[in-house]
Write a protein that holds these residues in place. Sequence first.
Motif, PDB file in Angstrom:
ATOM      1  N   HIS A  29      -3.229   5.834  -0.962  1.00 52.66           N
ATOM      2  CA  HIS A  29      -3.938   6.794  -0.117  1.00 52.66           C
ATOM      3  C   HIS A  29      -3.638   8.205  -0.611  1.00 52.66           C
ATOM      4  N   ASP A  87      -8.544   6.058   0.574  1.00 53.50           N
ATOM      5  CA  ASP A  87      -7.827   4.925  -0.007  1.00 53.50           C
ATOM      6  C   ASP A  87      -8.452   4.565  -1.354  1.00 53.50           C
ATOM      7  N   SER A  93       0.845  -1.191   0.000  1.00 51.88           N
ATOM      8  CA  SER A  93       0.000   0.000   0.000  1.00 51.88           C
ATOM      9  C   SER A  93       0.879   1.239   0.000  1.00 51.88           C
ATOM     10  N   LEU A  94       0.408   2.301  -0.667  1.00 48.87           N
ATOM     11  CA  LEU A  94       1.188   3.533  -0.825  1.00 48.87           C
ATOM     12  C   LEU A  94       0.488   4.701  -0.139  1.00 48.87           C
ATOM     13  N   PHE A  95       1.306   5.577   0.439  1.00 43.81           N
ATOM     14  CA  PHE A  95       0.804   6.834   0.985  1.00 43.81           C
ATOM     15  C   PHE A  95       1.338   7.965   0.120  1.00 43.81           C
ATOM     16  N   LYS A  98       1.359   5.489   9.561  1.00 42.38           N
ATOM     17  CA  LYS A  98      -0.043   5.611   9.137  1.00 42.38           C
ATOM     18  C   LYS A  98      -0.593   4.289   8.606  1.00 42.38           C
ATOM     19  N   TYR A 105       0.931   2.437   5.999  1.00 41.65           N
ATOM     20  CA  TYR A 105       1.246   2.214   4.584  1.00 41.65           C
ATOM     21  C   TYR A 105       2.709   1.801   4.447  1.00 41.65           C
ATOM     22  N   GLN A 106       2.996   1.017   3.428  1.00 40.77           N
ATOM     23  CA  GLN A 106       4.329   0.414   3.335  1.00 40.77           C
ATOM     24  C   GLN A 106       5.340   1.242   2.549  1.00 40.77           C
ATOM     25  N   ALA A 113       4.902   7.438   6.732  1.00 42.10           N
ATOM     26  CA  ALA A 113       3.930   6.622   5.998  1.00 42.10           C
ATOM     27  C   ALA A 113       3.675   5.301   6.714  1.00 42.10           C
ATOM     28  N   GLU A 114       4.751   4.692   7.228  1.00 48.35           N
ATOM     29  CA  GLU A 114       4.610   3.421   7.937  1.00 48.35           C
ATOM     30  C   GLU A 114       3.761   3.586   9.202  1.00 48.35           C
ATOM     31  N   CYS A 129      -3.078  -0.498  -3.083  1.00 44.79           N
ATOM     32  CA  CYS A 129      -3.848   0.629  -2.559  1.00 44.79           C
ATOM     33  C   CYS A 129      -3.002   1.887  -2.600  1.00 44.79           C
TER      34      CYS A 129
END
Length: 385
Positions: A339, A344, A198-200, A235, A237-238, A232-233, A337
């Motif tokens: 964000h 999302d 998943s991306l932020f 929150k 997200y990876q 980001a982590e 995903c």
Amino acid sequence: MSPPSADATTITATTNGVAGIQAAELQKTLTTNPKPLLPKEELVFGHTFSDHMLTVDWSAAEGWSKPQIKPYGPLSLDPSCSVFHYAFECFEGLKAYRDESGNIRLFRPDKNMERMNSSAERLYLPQFNGEEMIECIKELLRTDKRWVPEGKGYSLYLRPTLISTENTLGVHRANKAMLYVIASPCGPYFKTGFKAVSLFCDETNVRAWPGGVGNRKLGANYAPSVGPQVAAEKKGYQQVLWTIGEDHELMEVGTMNLLVLWRNEQGEVELVTPPLDGTILPGVTRDSILELTRSWGEFKVSERKISMKQITKACNEGRMLEVFGAGTACVVTPVKCIHFQGKDYNIPLDPSNPESQAGPITSRIYQTLFGIQYGEVPSKWSVVV
């Protein structure tokens, strides 16, 4: 120092009368205390190093010295070296693979040498003959061949690094430098393996900017990215999705290039990635994917600007097909995903297989590149050591 040149294979053996790197002059001093090998299942990326390293010193007066393969160990540098104070440093990342016949292979090492010379040019560090350097790296691999693990997904990661070693606090071009290569056996880059991330989308920080050095592999590009990655982590997200400008134009994802497969507004299936406009690192894996998919001739392949507005619209309209990152360490990483601005946006994986971690094109690209790297798919990109 020679005038800048971006082509690693055409830089001559001598530069303004001083010596270039000569693989035939390589000298070896072998360790008397070989390290034990870890079971490959216990390998963590960048934590274990092979028995030997390759070093080549350079000075403005004499050029490149004779390459040395010697036991892996600390470097002895003066505290005033300009690499510590002004970030005169660039590096590369490539891998050596063991095929089913036991041969050791490299994947497009000429592209890494070309890019490293481009990075060196930007810092006004010395350039070198890429073909000669590849031969030196091959000899390092022959010397440490036991460190190349068996099995697909396992490899020996190579880290060529070029630093200024001049003892000075003055800000000026380097008159002394060192090029060295270390090697680290590794398994999958992500602990989770080939799984979607998943991306932020970071709307505050910028990875690179027009006229900057985003298209060079400089150490100075990476340290500032750690803070946003940690945020980001926290929150959940990876990885960070980097954008730029008021339109949030896509740049990269984490330390990878970004590629999007969608049905565009003209109804075409299109694989699109941001263009090499000076802000994007020209990834070797990125280039390979573009060339590979263009050779398939099955869908449109484009290098052009793409914004988060376009991404969210495609998601809302059901036109988004697949998103993935690409780089040497991970090869291909699917995205599930993104964000953006409090919401999302889910990215389809494989609708025909609920257990799949990647869409069909992402999986196909991944498997094809893997096949080439491990010698299962014949290709000029795979170089036997």
